[in-house]
Write a protein that holds these residues in place. Sequence first.
Motif, short mmCIF file in Angstrom:
data_model
loop_
_atom_site.label_atom_id
_atom_site.label_comp_id
_atom_site.label_asym_id
_atom_site.label_seq_id
_atom_site.Cartn_x
_atom_site.Cartn_y
_atom_site.Cartn_z
N GLY A 1 -16.33 12.32 23.08
CA GLY A 1 -17.51 12.12 24.14
C GLY A 1 -17.74 13.86 24.15
N SER A 2 -18.36 13.92 24.77
CA SER A 2 -18.48 15.14 25.18
C SER A 2 -17.93 16.07 26.43
CB SER A 2 -20.01 15.29 26.35
OG SER A 2 -19.50 14.67 27.31
N THR A 3 -15.98 15.71 26.14
CA THR A 3 -15.13 16.09 26.90
C THR A 3 -14.75 16.47 25.27
OG1 THR A 3 -15.77 14.36 28.87
CG2 THR A 3 -13.35 15.12 28.03
N ILE A 4 -14.24 18.23 25.28
CA ILE A 4 -13.48 18.59 24.24
C ILE A 4 -12.19 18.79 24.90
CG2 ILE A 4 -12.75 20.53 23.18
CD1 ILE A 4 -15.69 19.12 22.54
N TYR A 5 -11.32 18.93 24.55
CA TYR A 5 -9.31 18.87 25.32
C TYR A 5 -8.88 19.75 24.47
CZ TYR A 5 -8.20 14.59 23.21
OH TYR A 5 -7.71 13.58 22.28
N ALA A 6 -7.97 20.44 24.92
CA ALA A 6 -6.31 20.53 23.79
C ALA A 6 -5.40 20.23 24.93
CB ALA A 6 -6.58 22.46 23.99
N MET A 7 -4.28 19.26 24.35
CA MET A 7 -3.50 19.21 24.62
C MET A 7 -1.80 19.89 23.04
SD MET A 7 -1.83 15.80 26.12
CE MET A 7 -3.59 15.03 27.08
N PRO A 8 -2.09 20.98 23.29
CA PRO A 8 -1.05 21.26 22.41
C PRO A 8 0.35 21.13 22.17
CG PRO A 8 -1.94 22.82 23.21
CD PRO A 8 -2.23 21.92 24.09
N PRO A 9 1.67 21.33 21.40
CA PRO A 9 3.06 21.11 21.47
C PRO A 9 2.81 21.97 22.48
CG PRO A 9 2.75 20.30 19.46
CD PRO A 9 0.81 21.07 19.51
N TYR A 10 4.03 22.45 23.62
CA TYR A 10 4.43 23.29 24.61
C TYR A 10 5.03 24.93 23.23
CZ TYR A 10 5.11 19.87 27.49
OH TYR A 10 4.74 18.04 28.05
N CYS A 11 5.16 24.87 22.10
CA CYS A 11 5.87 25.75 21.43
C CYS A 11 4.50 26.18 20.52
CB CYS A 11 6.78 25.71 20.28
SG CYS A 11 6.07 24.36 18.43
N ILE A 12 3.39 26.71 20.92
CA ILE A 12 1.81 26.54 20.06
C ILE A 12 1.85 27.61 20.74
CG2 ILE A 12 0.90 26.07 21.62
CD1 ILE A 12 -1.51 25.83 19.77
N THR A 13 1.70 28.83 19.11
CA THR A 13 1.98 30.53 19.58
C THR A 13 0.84 31.19 20.34
OG1 THR A 13 1.61 30.95 17.38
CG2 THR A 13 3.43 30.81 17.82
N GLU A 14 0.35 32.26 20.64
CA GLU A 14 -0.39 33.19 21.31
C GLU A 14 -1.54 33.38 20.07
OE1 GLU A 14 -2.08 34.45 24.09
OE2 GLU A 14 0.60 34.36 24.99
N GLU A 15 -0.63 33.46 18.87
CA GLU A 15 -2.60 33.67 17.71
C GLU A 15 -3.25 32.00 17.98
OE1 GLU A 15 0.83 34.93 17.80
OE2 GLU A 15 0.46 36.93 17.78
N GLN A 16 -2.37 30.97 17.51
CA GLN A 16 -2.85 29.88 16.99
C GLN A 16 -3.14 29.77 18.38
OE1 GLN A 16 1.28 27.75 16.78
NE2 GLN A 16 1.38 28.48 14.64
N LEU A 17 -3.45 29.67 19.54
CA LEU A 17 -4.02 29.18 20.63
C LEU A 17 -5.50 29.26 20.39
CD1 LEU A 17 -2.59 28.79 23.75
CD2 LEU A 17 -4.00 27.04 22.86
N ASP A 18 -5.34 31.44 20.26
CA ASP A 18 -6.43 32.07 19.79
C ASP A 18 -7.70 31.29 18.89
OD1 ASP A 18 -5.83 33.47 21.41
OD2 ASP A 18 -5.21 34.91 20.34
N ALA A 19 -6.79 30.86 17.28
CA ALA A 19 -7.46 30.32 16.48
C ALA A 19 -8.71 28.54 17.49
CB ALA A 19 -6.33 29.46 15.28
N VAL A 20 -7.39 28.38 17.79
CA VAL A 20 -8.53 27.08 18.79
C VAL A 20 -8.73 26.94 19.28
CG1 VAL A 20 -7.78 24.93 20.35
CG2 VAL A 20 -6.06 25.31 19.33
N PHE A 21 -9.06 28.17 20.31
CA PHE A 21 -10.89 28.47 21.18
C PHE A 21 -11.59 29.11 20.30
CE2 PHE A 21 -7.53 27.25 24.10
CZ PHE A 21 -8.34 26.57 25.09
#
Length: 408
Positions: free
Chosen positions: A382-402
Amino acid sequence: MSPIWHPFTQHGLNEPIPLIERAGGALLYGEDGRQIIDAISSWWVTTHGHCHPPIMQAIAEQAGKLDQLIFAGFTHRPAEDVAAGLRAIMPDCLTRVFFSDSGSTSVEVALKMALGFWAHQGESRSRIVVMEHSYHGDTIGAMSVGERGVFNQPYDPLLFDVTSIPFPAADPQPTLDALEAACRDGAAALIVEPLVLGAGGMKFYAPAVLAEMSAICARHGTLFIADEVMTGWGRTGTLLACAQADIAPDILCLSKGLTGGAIPLAVTMASEPVYAAHLSTDRAKMFFHSSSYTANPIACAAANANLAIWRDEPVLERVKRLETRLSERVDALAGKRAIRNARVHGGIAAFELGEGDGYLSGDVPAMMRHCLDRGVLLRPLGSTIYAMPPYCITEEQLDAVFDAIATI
């Protein structure tokens, strides 16, 4: 047009369904050559990363030895090793390991264990206590102990009655009072998602409340069932969420990260009194539950590889670093746009966009398309946005997510 009927998908909306050919780490690779960051661990299952080499190797090796075996009256080494490995790291009181194949079935097993515990002692305790906004799966028993609403309204005639206690929001006392009353009335068991209610909207509550709920159950002899299907295997920053409340349940449900998310497997762990209630020379008191693929050897091999990773590698340190990185990005996002109730716990970050609340609020398909167009897999509640990535996610990948979230 594909004949596949996909889960939790309204095909009448004619939304495109990408075809994924392979995966690695936190990335999915589409047939069209796109790379997609899996920011939700493919429904919260992938912990160490997709196609994690030690787990893939274990699966390949086991596939050439023993693929499947009836588990009623037989056993095999991969299952024995999983059971021993779990006993070594889970609470001491959980002495018995019952295998199944999904989170929903692990909950079904837990409920049947609880009811059998009382029935075999000649006590008519059958009332199950649940928490408002809970979700425990989509089989009949699991739906019965979950939140009633859009998930299960068409199936209401199939569901059994339960006692619901309020979610412990700002003031947990109404929750504790309601649980005390239900237990005083002879409730058979309480089932909860410890610390985080997942599909109900990533709702967090305090370890102290979880500890008090456990204590109330203990005072009245009510069995305490912890559904750690999602919260287990480090998602909240500890191996089990229950550890943060310094409690151990009578019955524990595990799945998802049990194999690192690579292949379906679940267990329901029980205390010795629960097992002993079913132990008899009377065959009518045996535990009547199984599936064809109970303790599948290939799935057990994957679980053993995951257990080795937990023994040999600093997994919780990775989760702690991820928690810090998620917190930094949520804080930065809050400086760019209006979000509500921002929260981070372990490897989970969540917040609300807009004014709506509930699973069908907000334009979820549009938000998913927006993020997919930017190479990110998110699935808002619904209106809840969440991130629960694999523990190996990189800094660059997290930046792209947000970055994708910031432009929704």
